[in-house]
Design a protein around this motif. Structure first.
Motif, short mmCIF file in Angstrom:
data_model
loop_
_atom_site.label_atom_id
_atom_site.label_comp_id
_atom_site.label_asym_id
_atom_site.label_seq_id
_atom_site.Cartn_x
_atom_site.Cartn_y
_atom_site.Cartn_z
N SER A 12 3.96 -48.69 -2.95
CA SER A 12 3.17 -47.87 -2.32
C SER A 12 3.80 -46.61 -1.75
N ALA A 13 4.70 -47.31 -0.65
CA ALA A 13 5.54 -46.28 -0.07
C ALA A 13 6.33 -45.33 -0.70
N LEU A 14 6.89 -46.09 -1.89
CA LEU A 14 8.02 -45.31 -2.78
C LEU A 14 7.20 -44.13 -3.38
N GLN A 15 5.99 -44.52 -3.84
CA GLN A 15 4.94 -43.44 -4.75
C GLN A 15 4.71 -42.38 -3.74
N GLN A 16 4.27 -42.71 -2.46
CA GLN A 16 3.70 -41.72 -1.54
C GLN A 16 5.10 -40.71 -1.31
N GLN A 17 6.21 -41.19 -1.06
CA GLN A 17 7.35 -40.42 -0.77
C GLN A 17 7.98 -39.60 -1.96
N LEU A 18 7.63 -39.96 -3.27
CA LEU A 18 7.81 -39.27 -4.28
C LEU A 18 6.64 -38.12 -4.43
N PHE A 19 5.51 -38.36 -3.90
CA PHE A 19 4.50 -37.45 -3.99
C PHE A 19 4.87 -36.29 -3.13
N GLU A 20 5.54 -36.59 -2.00
CA GLU A 20 5.83 -35.65 -1.19
C GLU A 20 7.12 -34.94 -1.55
N GLN A 21 8.03 -35.28 -2.49
CA GLN A 21 9.23 -34.89 -3.07
C GLN A 21 8.68 -33.89 -4.07
N TYR A 22 7.73 -33.98 -4.62
CA TYR A 22 7.09 -33.03 -6.03
C TYR A 22 6.44 -31.92 -5.19
N VAL A 23 7.27 -30.81 -5.01
CA VAL A 23 6.67 -29.86 -4.18
C VAL A 23 6.60 -28.59 -5.25
N PHE A 24 5.61 -27.87 -5.28
CA PHE A 24 5.43 -26.75 -6.34
C PHE A 24 5.13 -25.59 -5.66
N LEU A 25 5.67 -24.48 -6.48
CA LEU A 25 5.71 -23.10 -5.78
C LEU A 25 4.85 -22.32 -6.57
N ASN A 26 4.36 -20.98 -6.18
CA ASN A 26 3.66 -20.16 -6.84
C ASN A 26 4.22 -18.51 -6.83
N LYS A 27 3.55 -17.61 -7.18
CA LYS A 27 4.30 -16.51 -7.25
C LYS A 27 4.64 -16.01 -5.83
N ASP A 28 3.93 -16.23 -4.85
CA ASP A 28 4.21 -15.94 -3.27
C ASP A 28 5.04 -16.90 -2.81
N ARG A 29 5.67 -17.82 -3.52
CA ARG A 29 6.61 -18.89 -2.98
C ARG A 29 5.88 -19.76 -1.82
N GLU A 30 4.52 -19.97 -2.24
CA GLU A 30 3.84 -21.07 -1.18
C GLU A 30 4.30 -22.27 -1.86
N ASN A 31 4.71 -23.28 -0.94
CA ASN A 31 4.65 -24.59 -1.29
C ASN A 31 3.59 -25.39 -1.07
N LYS A 32 3.48 -26.43 -2.05
CA LYS A 32 2.26 -27.38 -1.88
C LYS A 32 2.72 -28.82 -2.76
N SER A 33 2.57 -29.72 -2.18
CA SER A 33 3.38 -31.38 -2.42
C SER A 33 1.92 -31.69 -3.36
N LEU A 34 2.74 -32.59 -4.35
CA LEU A 34 1.64 -33.30 -5.23
C LEU A 34 0.78 -33.96 -4.48
N HIS A 35 0.95 -34.60 -3.27
CA HIS A 35 0.05 -35.29 -2.63
C HIS A 35 -1.22 -34.36 -2.00
N ALA A 36 -0.86 -33.12 -1.58
CA ALA A 36 -1.71 -32.13 -1.03
C ALA A 36 -2.62 -31.76 -2.01
N ILE A 37 -2.06 -31.49 -3.45
CA ILE A 37 -2.68 -30.87 -4.49
C ILE A 37 -3.78 -31.53 -5.01
N PHE A 38 -3.57 -32.93 -4.95
CA PHE A 38 -4.53 -34.05 -5.52
C PHE A 38 -5.34 -34.51 -4.55
#
Length: 562
Positions: free
Chosen positions: A245-271
């Motif tokens: 569970s801890a590893l999954q959470q850490q992975l969710f935070e490592q997947y960080v996505f950009l948009n055209k304005d270079r705003e970052n959002k992690s997988l965890h925050a997105i879902f």
């Protein structure tokens, strides 16, 4: 690794594209017709996949190739580089040939398989815990104790039950003796006899308790020895679950996505605020998020995208080799909503009322019900965005009478619908549908031919949770779905068939047509399981039921217009 970001771009020759207009807005990823540039890019990528020799991946296209067959979704993204030059990026979903990194394709958003990554280190720890659990479960003494406990349980049950039968016989015998002695013995003598009977009864109960306690002591002794092993196993499993569970959470935070304005959002925050609450498995590993991430990271301007399937289809899904498909909704929609924020995107065609100017034909009407011929692209009932439907049109026509919908047709399907005017009529005809005494026949034009002329298809269906509203064939969790069919006409490329659905599952006829274990020929115009056309060539042509008031058999036919 490519040192220059443009090394991942395949540039178009000017002579090939100078007459092609660029799209005004970016592709709507979940429903689209590929732009001419993405078609050129996809065809080039497909040629590469056909001719390359370095990828050790079995797509199922070569009978002589070894390894597990795994088809793949590939994606292309047409971009302008920082100098305004036009080219395209390529990506695959998940891993390819067991690796995330291939020079032809953009890298993943986060590479879990990178050497010395925290994921691999933690995975090593998780694997060592798994190995320890397997080692304990394979221990000969542990196995012997489990077998001994099973043996004791069976033996104790048998011996105790056998003894209980003896006690039951003793009790019946005492009852018989009591009845006999009542007529023989006097009051004092009978009291002495009754005391003797009670003594025997108590003796039997004592013997039963001794037997039960004897077995319980033996069983408890084995359980106590087993507990030492099982407590260790349970502790290891708990540790594994916590670390996973801890590893999954850490992975969710490592997947960080950009948009055209270079705003970052992690997988965890997105879902976090979606119905899922947390990212589904493999979220962020699909082709389109990878492509957009690479483009935004390096300042490239996304122009258009397309995804296609490469290889043999999976057993559960409808996926055809080289065919274009939209991005998946479950895993990709929340991610792409963030990534495409601020980017002008094509309108969602599903929010446009395609049936607005189409006539709803009345076939029959009386004081109890109405039968209509629904045109293709008109909803049966109001949607979230589009209100225009059979229901709202009848409601407007009738004024103070509410249309009571008994059954529905997909928006894209045309044909006969019966709608009730009274609750009694609604209840009666609904029962006929539930009892499957209503006779329904559909006509469909299929994109393909086959040797058989008639048959029955039985393929259980369930919803694709990651890609609604698509359905899956699932023999484990799917609901029974049965369709009878018969060919009525055919030519070199298409077959017209009649369908009799014996069950009423979502997209049943579309799935049974398109799936390789069905007819392996999608309905013409099926943009979910085949290829789009001017319309879905599926029509509810015949309807038969018993009139609730007159008890007369009513039958209606509306010929298809294809």
């Amino acid at each position: 690794m490519a040192s220059n970001p443009t090394d991942r771009i395949t540039y178009f020759p000017e002579s090939l594209i100078n007459s092609i207009d660029l799209p005004e807005r970016f592709t709507f990823p979940f429903y689209y017709e590929p732009h001419e540039l993405t078609k050129i890019a996809a065809e080039e990528l497909q040629y590469y996949l056909e001719t390359q020799t370095e990828l050790d991946h079995n797509f199922g296209l070569d009978e002589n190739q070894d390894g597990i067959v795994i088809g793949k979704m590939f994606g292309v993204l047409v971009v302008k580089d920082t100098n305004g030059k036009l080219g395209y990026l390529s990506a695959f979903s998940g891993k390819l040939a067991g690796s995330n990194e291939h020079p032809k394709f953009v890298p993943p958003v986060f590479d879990m398989l990178m050497e010395n990554s925290f994921f691999l280190k933690e995975q090593y720890i998780l694997n060592s815990i798994n190995d320890r659990v397997k080692e304990i479960e394979a221990d000969s003494h542990y196995i012997s104790l489990k077998q001994k406990l099973q043996k004791y349980n069976l033996a104790s049950d048998k011996e105790i039950n056998d003894f209980k039968q003896i006690l039951k016989a003793n009790k019946q015998d005492r009852k018989k003796q009591r009845q006999e002695q009542k007529n023989i013995l006097s009051g004092e003598d009978y009291a002495e006899f009754e005391a003797f009977m009670i003594k025997h009864s108590l003796h039997d109960k004592h013997q039963l308790n001794v037997l039960i306690n004897k077995w319980q002591e033996s069983i408890d002794e084995v359980k106590q020895q087993l507990a030492e092993y099982e407590n260790t196993i349970e502790s290891l499993k708990k540790e594994r679950k916590e670390k996973s569970s801890a590893l999954q959470q850490q992975l969710f935070e490592q997947y960080v996505f950009l948009n055209k304005d270079r705003e970052n959002k992690s997988l965890h925050a997105i879902f976090k605020d979606t119905v899922f609450g947390k990212p589904p498995a493999a979220a962020g590993e699909c082709a389109t998020p990878k492509l957009l991430q690479y483009a935004f990271k390096h300042g490239f301007q996304p122009i258009a995208m397309a995804e296609f399937w490469w290889g043999t289809p999976p057993k559960s899904e409808i996926r055809q080799h080289k065919q274009y498909y939209p991005a998946c909704t479950g895993k990709c929609k929340p991610i792409l909503e963030h990534m495409l924020k601020g980017t002008p995107v094509d309108d969602n065609p599903l929010l446009i009322n395609q049936g607005e100017d189409k006539k709803l034909e009345i076939i029959f009407e009386d004081d109890y019900l109405i039968v209509v011929n629904k045109p293709a692209e008109l909803l049966s009932v109001p949607g979230i965005v589009i209100q225009d439907s059979v229901y709202t049109r009848l409601q407007a026509m009738w004024g103070n009478i509410e249309p009571l919908i008994i059954h529905r047709l997909d928006m894209a399907t045309s044909g006969l619908l019966v709608v009730a005017k009274t609750k009694e009529t609604h209840k009666d005809i609904q029962k006929q549908f539930l009892r499957r005494t209503v006779n329904k026949r559909y006509t469909a034009l299929l994109a393909g031919t086959f040797a058989e002329n008639e048959g029955e298809i039985s393929l259980p269906l369930r919803g694709d949770l990651d890609n609604r509203p698509r359905q899956l064939v699932c023999f484990e969790h799917g609901k029974k779905a049965v369709t009878k069919w018969k060919t009525v006409a055919k030519n070199e490329t298409t077959t017209k068939v009649h369908f009799w659905p014996l069950t009423g599952r979502t997209h049943q006829l579309r799935m049974h047509s398109a799936h390789e274990q069905g007819l392996n020929a999608p309905i013409v115009g099926d943009d979910l399981y085949g290829t789009s056309a001017e319309r879905l060539h599926l029509h509810a042509a015949y309807l038969e039921f018993i009139h609730p008031a007159t008890q007369e058999k009513m039958s209606f036919e509306a010929p298809e217009e294809f």
